[in-house]
Design a protein around this motif. Sequence first.
Motif, short mmCIF file in Angstrom:
data_model
loop_
_atom_site.label_atom_id
_atom_site.label_comp_id
_atom_site.label_asym_id
_atom_site.label_seq_id
_atom_site.Cartn_x
_atom_site.Cartn_y
_atom_site.Cartn_z
N VAL A 1 67.02 -22.44 54.29
CA VAL A 1 68.11 -23.31 53.96
C VAL A 1 67.91 -23.02 52.22
N LEU A 2 66.50 -23.33 51.91
CA LEU A 2 66.23 -22.96 50.38
C LEU A 2 66.08 -21.57 49.94
N GLN A 3 66.02 -20.70 51.20
CA GLN A 3 66.21 -18.97 50.59
C GLN A 3 67.85 -18.99 50.17
N ALA A 4 68.44 -19.82 51.02
CA ALA A 4 69.99 -19.54 50.70
C ALA A 4 70.29 -20.09 49.30
N LEU A 5 69.48 -21.20 48.97
CA LEU A 5 69.78 -21.47 47.53
C LEU A 5 69.14 -20.68 46.44
N ILE A 6 68.16 -20.15 46.88
CA ILE A 6 67.36 -19.08 45.89
C ILE A 6 68.30 -17.95 45.49
N LEU A 7 68.93 -17.38 46.94
CA LEU A 7 69.92 -16.43 46.62
C LEU A 7 71.20 -16.75 45.80
N TYR A 8 71.73 -17.92 46.01
CA TYR A 8 72.72 -18.56 45.29
C TYR A 8 72.43 -18.56 43.75
N PHE A 9 71.39 -19.21 43.56
CA PHE A 9 71.02 -19.14 41.94
C PHE A 9 70.61 -17.80 41.47
N MET A 10 70.12 -17.01 42.22
CA MET A 10 69.96 -15.64 41.66
C MET A 10 71.06 -14.80 41.56
N VAL A 11 72.39 -15.02 42.27
CA VAL A 11 73.42 -14.27 41.85
C VAL A 11 74.20 -15.10 40.83
N ARG A 12 73.98 -16.33 40.73
CA ARG A 12 74.55 -17.18 39.64
C ARG A 12 73.87 -16.75 38.28
N ARG A 13 72.68 -16.63 38.27
CA ARG A 13 72.02 -16.29 36.88
C ARG A 13 71.68 -14.57 36.84
N LYS A 14 72.54 -14.00 37.54
CA LYS A 14 72.59 -12.51 37.73
C LYS A 14 71.19 -11.68 37.78
N LEU A 15 70.39 -12.77 38.43
CA LEU A 15 69.12 -12.23 38.52
C LEU A 15 68.96 -11.04 39.62
N HIS A 16 69.81 -11.00 40.51
CA HIS A 16 69.81 -9.89 41.53
C HIS A 16 69.81 -8.68 41.04
N HIS A 17 70.37 -8.18 39.50
CA HIS A 17 70.45 -7.20 39.06
C HIS A 17 68.92 -6.75 38.62
N GLN A 18 68.47 -7.60 38.07
CA GLN A 18 66.91 -7.38 37.74
C GLN A 18 65.93 -7.41 38.64
N PHE A 19 66.09 -8.17 39.91
CA PHE A 19 64.96 -8.22 40.98
C PHE A 19 66.11 -7.73 42.32
N PRO A 20 66.55 -6.57 42.43
CA PRO A 20 67.33 -6.32 43.67
C PRO A 20 66.65 -6.49 45.02
N PHE A 21 65.18 -5.83 44.98
CA PHE A 21 64.76 -5.97 46.04
C PHE A 21 64.40 -7.51 46.74
N PHE A 22 64.00 -8.11 45.74
CA PHE A 22 63.65 -9.68 46.08
C PHE A 22 64.70 -10.15 46.58
N ALA A 23 66.12 -9.84 46.12
CA ALA A 23 67.41 -10.53 46.56
C ALA A 23 67.37 -10.08 47.77
N VAL A 24 67.53 -8.62 48.26
CA VAL A 24 67.52 -8.01 49.50
C VAL A 24 66.58 -8.97 50.54
N TYR A 25 65.40 -8.88 50.05
CA TYR A 25 64.36 -9.65 50.88
C TYR A 25 64.83 -11.18 51.32
N ILE A 26 65.23 -11.83 50.29
CA ILE A 26 65.56 -13.15 50.77
C ILE A 26 66.90 -13.07 51.54
N ALA A 27 67.87 -12.33 51.19
CA ALA A 27 69.17 -12.13 52.08
C ALA A 27 68.67 -11.75 53.58
N SER A 28 67.59 -10.79 53.72
CA SER A 28 67.55 -10.35 55.09
C SER A 28 66.61 -11.31 55.83
N GLU A 29 65.95 -12.18 54.98
CA GLU A 29 65.30 -13.39 55.89
C GLU A 29 66.30 -14.22 56.48
#
Lengths: 260, 177
Positions: free
Chosen positions: A24-52
Amino acid sequence: MHLNLDPRAFLHPLWYYFWIAPHVLQALILYFMVRRKLHHQFPFFAVYIASEIVQFAVLYGLSHSRFHYGPVYLHSYVSFLGLSTAVRFAVIYEIVNHVLGRYPTVDEAGRHFFRFSTVLLLLLAVLLAVLMPRSQSEFILTATYSLDRAVSILQCGLLLSMFVFSRYFSLSWNSLDFGIAVGMGVFASVELATSAMWLHLGSFGNTAVNLLTMGTYHCCVLIWLFYVLKPEKVSAAVPKTLPDHDLEVWNQELQRMVRS
Amino acid sequence: MMIATFIFVIVGLLALLSVIVLASGQTTSATVLKNPVQHLRPVDIEAFRNLIAPSEEEFLRRHLQPAEFRKVQRQRLLAAAEYVTGAARNAAILLRFAEGARRSSNAATAETAEKLIAHALRLRLYALHVVPRLYFAAMLPGASFAPVLVAERYELIVRQVVMLGLQYPTQGISAML
């Protein structure tokens, strides 16, 4: 992170909490990463969180279906573990790239150091895998946990090498890079200990070890969430005092410049 | 198998401890930045140059008995290693300090800080193999090793700090170098 264990009745609430809450917390992490556009800077970490998250949804669904914790669950678990492990290596590579990318002077030396560390750790992991006595328990799980231990040695070693290297050169980390590395490092080191224990303990022992691993993972997810939410410092520790005119030193330097 | 498991558990716990200690080192450096002058050690570059000067070594070799020369040379090399360690330590503090200036909105300040970071990193990289070589040379009788680049690199760093001080509050650190 989730484990292939049919929970004991008295540990049901804790076990389910540790299984569900981090995702549930990982869903929050992904939400905030996308909102703050951090997934562009950390694509692999975003993929990791999404895959989990996907992994959790599939395994939770399987465990509550007619397959329960049977072979289908077990094979899915092992496949997802393999995927998760591969993505974690990519996340470490991402962190190394970020840290070294900010310092071109040591970029090459850093990459040589990491290549050397990887080879050394790989040799150590293979050597330990060959030398370690084998357990008689189920092959697929024994193989999985042995592999997990080798991977933990590599990931833990690489993250420690990164910390040692950046400490020696006083390299400054981006706050999320630091948070991800700390979370990964803590999890890899605990997993290194628990993967060895797993092969050794009985069913109850494994429940305790699994709870420890799941609890640690929960803490790591909290660390990641904290660093995803933490704003990046625009200018860290900038002195507030006015320039101190060290005339004598300036004079000496000017004289030296004129001489040279 | 029990012993192997025990070893892995210990290694895992040590790794966990190392991660925590090394990660906390990242935050403690912020305290160094609050008062860098207190943590810097003055490095007498002229004295260092004198220590590693081949002419000085040659002079000592000619005027001292071989046994005495080896003893003096060992002390000179150990002293040189101390100088390099001190210079590398200062470079690490300056690296942290320059990080703040690197984020400055003033392009000239950021550029000077960038140069300071590059010089400081080069010095630390150089010190990484110079210090063991100095200790190694100190162990071998008659061996000589003159890391002249350390003095040059340290002077470049001091120069960059002075330049940075013209554009950015350096809290008087150039006077401590």
